[in-house]
Design a protein around this motif. Structure first.
Motif, mmCIF file in Angstrom:
data_model
loop_
_atom_site.group_PDB
_atom_site.id
_atom_site.type_symbol
_atom_site.label_atom_id
_atom_site.label_comp_id
_atom_site.label_asym_id
_atom_site.label_seq_id
_atom_site.Cartn_x
_atom_site.Cartn_y
_atom_site.Cartn_z
ATOM 1 N N ALA A 1 0.847 -1.201 0.000
ATOM 2 C CA ALA A 1 0.000 0.000 0.000
ATOM 3 C C ALA A 1 0.877 1.243 0.000
ATOM 4 N N HIS A 2 0.477 2.255 -0.777
ATOM 5 C CA HIS A 2 1.311 3.458 -0.861
ATOM 6 C C HIS A 2 0.510 4.646 -1.367
ATOM 7 N N LEU A 3 1.015 5.826 -1.046
ATOM 8 C CA LEU A 3 0.498 7.098 -1.537
ATOM 9 C C LEU A 3 1.514 7.677 -2.513
ATOM 10 N N HIS A 4 1.063 8.072 -3.697
ATOM 11 C CA HIS A 4 1.929 8.733 -4.671
ATOM 12 C C HIS A 4 1.885 10.248 -4.468
ATOM 13 N N PHE A 5 3.050 10.896 -4.555
ATOM 14 C CA PHE A 5 3.108 12.352 -4.448
ATOM 15 C C PHE A 5 4.045 12.939 -5.489
ATOM 16 N N LYS A 6 3.666 14.117 -5.982
ATOM 17 C CA LYS A 6 4.576 15.038 -6.654
ATOM 18 C C LYS A 6 4.468 16.351 -5.895
ATOM 19 N N VAL A 7 5.611 16.849 -5.398
ATOM 20 C CA VAL A 7 5.614 18.065 -4.583
ATOM 21 C C VAL A 7 6.542 19.078 -5.241
ATOM 22 N N SER A 8 6.059 20.311 -5.391
ATOM 23 C CA SER A 8 6.836 21.333 -6.085
ATOM 24 C C SER A 8 6.592 22.698 -5.466
ATOM 25 N N ALA A 9 7.533 23.605 -5.699
ATOM 26 C CA ALA A 9 7.429 24.992 -5.261
ATOM 27 C C ALA A 9 8.344 25.825 -6.149
ATOM 28 N N PRO A 10 7.989 27.079 -6.417
ATOM 29 C CA PRO A 10 8.841 27.924 -7.272
ATOM 30 C C PRO A 10 10.271 27.997 -6.751
ATOM 31 N N GLY A 11 11.238 27.860 -7.662
ATOM 32 C CA GLY A 11 12.636 27.947 -7.299
ATOM 33 C C GLY A 11 13.205 26.683 -6.688
ATOM 34 N N HIS A 12 12.419 25.609 -6.679
ATOM 35 C CA HIS A 12 12.854 24.357 -6.057
ATOM 36 C C HIS A 12 12.577 23.180 -6.983
ATOM 37 N N GLN A 13 13.345 22.123 -6.794
ATOM 38 C CA GLN A 13 13.203 20.934 -7.620
ATOM 39 C C GLN A 13 11.974 20.130 -7.209
#
Length: 291
Positions: free
Chosen positions: A228-240
């Motif tokens: 079992a798992h949760l998928h994430f994509k996390v982003s913010a301006p100026g960051h990878q």
């Protein structure tokens, strides 16, 4: 959930899921101009020659017969016919590509994206509830935390895309009978970089086994389970941007994930929710600066 929609979902075929995954990937590559980066002729020559030599070495060293060669040829054709190249590559190869891509990171650990990501999920406030059916099965899960830079500064307005399988192990837009954005959403962190996601705890599931990938799994005597798992994509301006999956302690397949994507740094600390039903957990994402 009606019996009809339940039957439609559980009777999903690998070919349907595979065709959707292949079509979605083709769309993404077309939007990106067909490739994510420029690879020069010398690099293509080097890598392609190395792959071809490696395969020929296996044939010579292990005395591969014509019977085995023709079985492989037929299976490779079936992978394409079933639309399962995204599934095959993401399950058995992507974990190594991800390791190379993220070996420089100082912040949070990443892991594979997998074949079931869809961009453009509905935007929600920092403490919103994921889209789901009124009678969606599963235990409630409150997932909270903060998005920070490597120097500890909170990243206001960070975006957190979440997608995960339902209680039967199926993903919306890849199995029939599910609403378009079921269990998919994008949260916008508050001014302190904090988020509080209201969703459901996903279940372990098997990757599709009635297609070419399942044929390989059966022939090799492997299992087809993902924890079992949760998928994430996390982003913010100026960051990878970081692509990750988070896992639940005690899952019997944390140690033998068919996709080899589990890392100890990605294990959640899950507790019973003292303020209601289900579970709560916290996890902070730390993003590296854009290089």
């Amino acid at each position: 959930m009606t019996d009809t929609s339940f039957d439609t979902e559980v009777n999903a075929k690998a070919a349907e899921s595979g065709a959707n995954a292949s079509a979605r990937f083709a769309e993404r590559m077309a939007t990106a101009g067909g490739r994510s980066g420029v690879i020069d002729t010398a690099r293509v020559n080097y890598l392609a020659s190395k792959v071809i030599k490696g395969l020929n070495d296996i044939v010579l060293e292990d005395k591969v017969s014509y019977e085995e060669y023709n079985a492989l040829k037929a299976w490779l054709i079936k992978v394409g016919t079933d639309g399962e190249w995204p599934l095959f590559l993401d399950v058995w190869l992507e974990h190594s590509v991800e390791e190379v891509a993220n070996e420089h990171r100082e912040g949070s650990k990443g892991t594979i994206e997998g074949p079931y990501y869809i961009e453009g999920s509905p935007e929600l406030p920092w403490n919103g509830t994921i889209p789901m059916r009124d009678d969606e099965p599963g235990d409630p899960l409150v997932f909270a935390g903060q998005v920070r830079a490597v120097d500890g500064a909170p990243l206001a307005g960070a975006r957190l895309e979440l997608w995960h399988a339902d209680d039967l192990g199926f993903y919306s837009q890849f199995a029939p009978g599910l609403p378009e954005w079921n269990l998919r959403g994008t949260w916008i962190a508050n001014e302190d970089g904090r988020f509080e996601i209201h969703t459901l705890r996903p279940a372990p599931y098997m990757i599709p086994t009635d297609g070419a990938c399942g044929q390989l799994i059966a022939a090799a005597g492997w299992h087809a389970w993902r924890p079992a798992h949760l998928h994430f994509k996390v982003s913010a301006p100026g960051h990878q941007l970081i692509t990750s999956q988070l896992y639940f302690p005690g899952d019997p397949h944390n140690g033998d994930d068919i996709a080899s994507a589990v890392k100890p740094e990605l294990m959640l600390d899950v507790k019973d929710n003292p303020n209601g039903e289900g579970y709560i957990t916290e996890y902070d994402f730390v993003l590296d600066p854009q290089s």
